[in-house]
Design an enzyme around this catalytic site. Sequence first.
Site, PDB file in Angstrom:
ATOM      1  CE  LYS A  92      -2.383  -1.224   3.672  1.00 29.87           C
ATOM      2  NZ  LYS A  92      -1.932  -2.628   3.849  1.00 29.87           N
ATOM      3  CB  CYS A 176     -10.001   1.173  15.555  1.00 33.83           C
ATOM      4  SG  CYS A 176      -9.324   2.830  15.494  1.00 33.83           S
ATOM      5  CG  MET A 177      -7.353   3.854  18.803  1.00 33.85           C
ATOM      6  SD  MET A 177      -7.124   5.102  20.067  1.00 33.85           S
ATOM      7  CE  MET A 177      -8.733   5.857  20.071  1.00 33.85           C
ATOM      8  CG  MET A 352      -8.516  -3.553  14.821  1.00 34.98           C
ATOM      9  SD  MET A 352      -8.964  -2.031  15.659  1.00 34.98           S
ATOM     10  CE  MET A 352      -7.353  -1.481  16.229  1.00 34.98           C
ATOM     11  N   GLY A 389      -4.381   1.358  13.918  1.00 38.33           N
ATOM     12  CA  GLY A 389      -4.646   1.138  12.508  1.00 38.33           C
ATOM     13  C   GLY A 389      -4.710   2.396  11.677  1.00 38.33           C
ATOM     14  CD  GLN A 390      -8.638   5.657  11.991  1.00 42.24           C
ATOM     15  OE1 GLN A 390      -9.093   6.428  11.157  1.00 42.24           O
ATOM     16  NE2 GLN A 390      -9.201   5.489  13.177  1.00 42.24           N
TER      17      GLN A 390
END
Length: 808
Positions: A92, A176-177, A352, A389-390
Amino acid sequence: MKTLNTDRRQLMKTAAMAAAGSLVTGGVSLPVVNADQAVGELPAGEGLSWNKAPCRFCGTGCHVQVGVENGRVVAIAGDKAADVNKGLLCVKGYHVGGILYGNDRLTKPLLRKDGKLVEIEWDEALDVIAQRIMKSPETFAFYGSGQWTIPEGYAAQKFMKGGLSNNHIDPNARLCMASAVTGFIATYGVDEPAGCYQDLDECDVLITWGNNPAEMHPVLFSRVTDRRSRGEKVTIIDIGTRRTRTTDAADDYLEMKPHGDVAIALGIMHLLIENDNYDKSFVEKHCNFRALEAATPTLKGEAITEDEYRKRIAKYTPELVEELSGVPAEKIRMLAGLFANRDRRITSLWCMGMNQHTMGTAVNSLVHGVHLMSGHFGRPGDAPTSLTGQPSACGTVREVGTLAHALPGGRLVAKEDHRQQCEEFWNLRAGSIQGVPGYHTVKMFEQFTKPTSEGGDITTMFVQVTNPGQTLPNLNKLFNSKQGLEDKFLIVSDVYPTASTELADLILPAAMWVEKNGVYGNSERRTQQWFKMVDPPGDARDDTWMTIAIARKLFDLGHEGMKDNDGEFIFSVKDETGKEIPIWEFEHYYDTNVDKHLFEEYRQFTTMKHKNLAPYDEYVKARGLRWPVVEQDDGSWRETRFRFSAFDDPFVSEGQEFEFYHSTSQDGRAQIWFHDYTPPPEQPDQEYPFWLCTGRVLEHWHTGTMTRRLSPLNRAMPTAYIEMNPQDAKAANIRQGETVVIETRRGKTELPVWIDGRGRPPAGSVFVPFFDETKLINDCTLDEHDPFSKQPDYKKCAARIVKKTAAG
């Protein structure tokens, strides 16, 4: 050994670059530069310039060099000068430049009139928003993201909590966190990991707790596999509910039942105590024992004695843990034996799996407790580490505090002294900030999609840098039911059409990544800066500017909250002569560096919780700095790799080896928690006999808004799918590639079946990725959430699988 390492790195780069050889989107080809080239060795040419930026995707925070020519990104290189990735990128990352150039970029504001979206000018769009807010400021909500830059999140935070006196601001990072946050706070009194990525370079044992870093954080995972290729012995233990590519690299795979991680952590601590081989010295000097209060449980809990802790945990024998988790008793003993050996260094990683969990706070706290009790803490390689994840879930959400209950720098809206400090920093009247937390994400959308006549008290919502129409759990309840509610108004700022823009009443075209200035904060506390390099298309504009422009409209309409104590605009920026720069007018927004002004204002908030940041210009010179960053006697700025450890943390008191200086017990100690195991809220039964778990894939990031517009990535993974166990497929007469209907009590979707693919679930369990907006698995997921973090559980609910017939 050097040859092995070189071959392995070359193999990784060759594989990634084969997929990324050309970024073909809208007929444009973007070359990928060999990652072995140093920054000074990058190709030069007339009009070609290179500059640094963090990658736009996950929380790893890899650095790239961006090649720009004729006002366009034309090439991407891994940045060898960056400690995070040392020149490597995942597939990616090598494609990141192409995300700017999809054919369907949003370029004009669009307002829904008579059921159709029509182009309007920015001034009309801002008027529409400002008028709705003026009419009912208390029913306005702002939903943001861990993809917000630090200045974007800070501007939104100040606008909402300071200017509007409205705490209804929350981010998608709640999904998510949030449980990682509550776990850190409950254990140490302050959020975010104590260690850093160096732990991966020095651990002897790596334990992955329900995550798949080989695909989700491949650059970080490669640090460990790199070491193996050099002949180092690193033991990898994968604990999970399905086999993945991480499992393929593991020395041992412990397949657990959903929710089994809670029991496993309890079982390890039970054995450490029963066998009397926990680190008595570390625990005695640096830890307390804690449990939930009986009446009203909080993150502070209540103190219990070591004897009481022993009594409570005594029942979690290896045999009971095997029953609860599905992991054999001898494997629980094996894990406890590893933690009992303090000659080895152990790093735990999770993401996650432990966070999207109705016991998320509990299991996070328990895994921290395993490390504290065993003394595997505070040395390089000994660390409990949560990954994100971000790209700025840490820097923006957790540090700036863009959560409904939080304020910048670790402050809380419920604490009067914290509100007063923020009001003073912002020069606002006393009482501007409200003391009651706003709605967390699930509650916010419940209130937005509930008819006003039935108590739905959020009527206007502004969504920036996220796609809730695809990512919320139980979409039919929390998003799709907005349809037909005439008095509800959804504003979405984005770069492309998404599932969220489908129901939007007003769409605002946004600038993305290097089309604007930015600052991110990654998973190891590293703050990373970049400059705007190219212009956005059409009338797309910066999200920070949108927030400031809306605030200015309100200021002009006479909203008192948009004025500070001196009567000036709360986002006022002045030049060297003291003249105000009209940054709310986009043609003047880049007359100054607004990011720098906001960042320097935000810095003053960071010292209370020892999250000290350096001046903005220091980040311009660096590939990120890990906070706390402290000025030295010679005027230089020093980052901190390992918090709470005297050898590296400047805030540990003299004479202490370790100090948890934000301890909830206010005695410099961390908390070892006890939580009883409780089963998941929904389990398979006769009607819905399968466990459903959701997650991500290597090729796509989150909802695929960016990556699905990159032809090589979309060709590599063109559609979502359902992973099934071969036994289950055979029993249902389902064959490879056939379409099935997966259904839960909340919704259903159709998916092709993948048997024996990358992921291999056990019998009775299925897995579906959520990147595909044409196959919305979140129509099916559960919105039950952790009681403390309010984070939903996307990893376990009951489902049934029906083979699709010719009749449909």
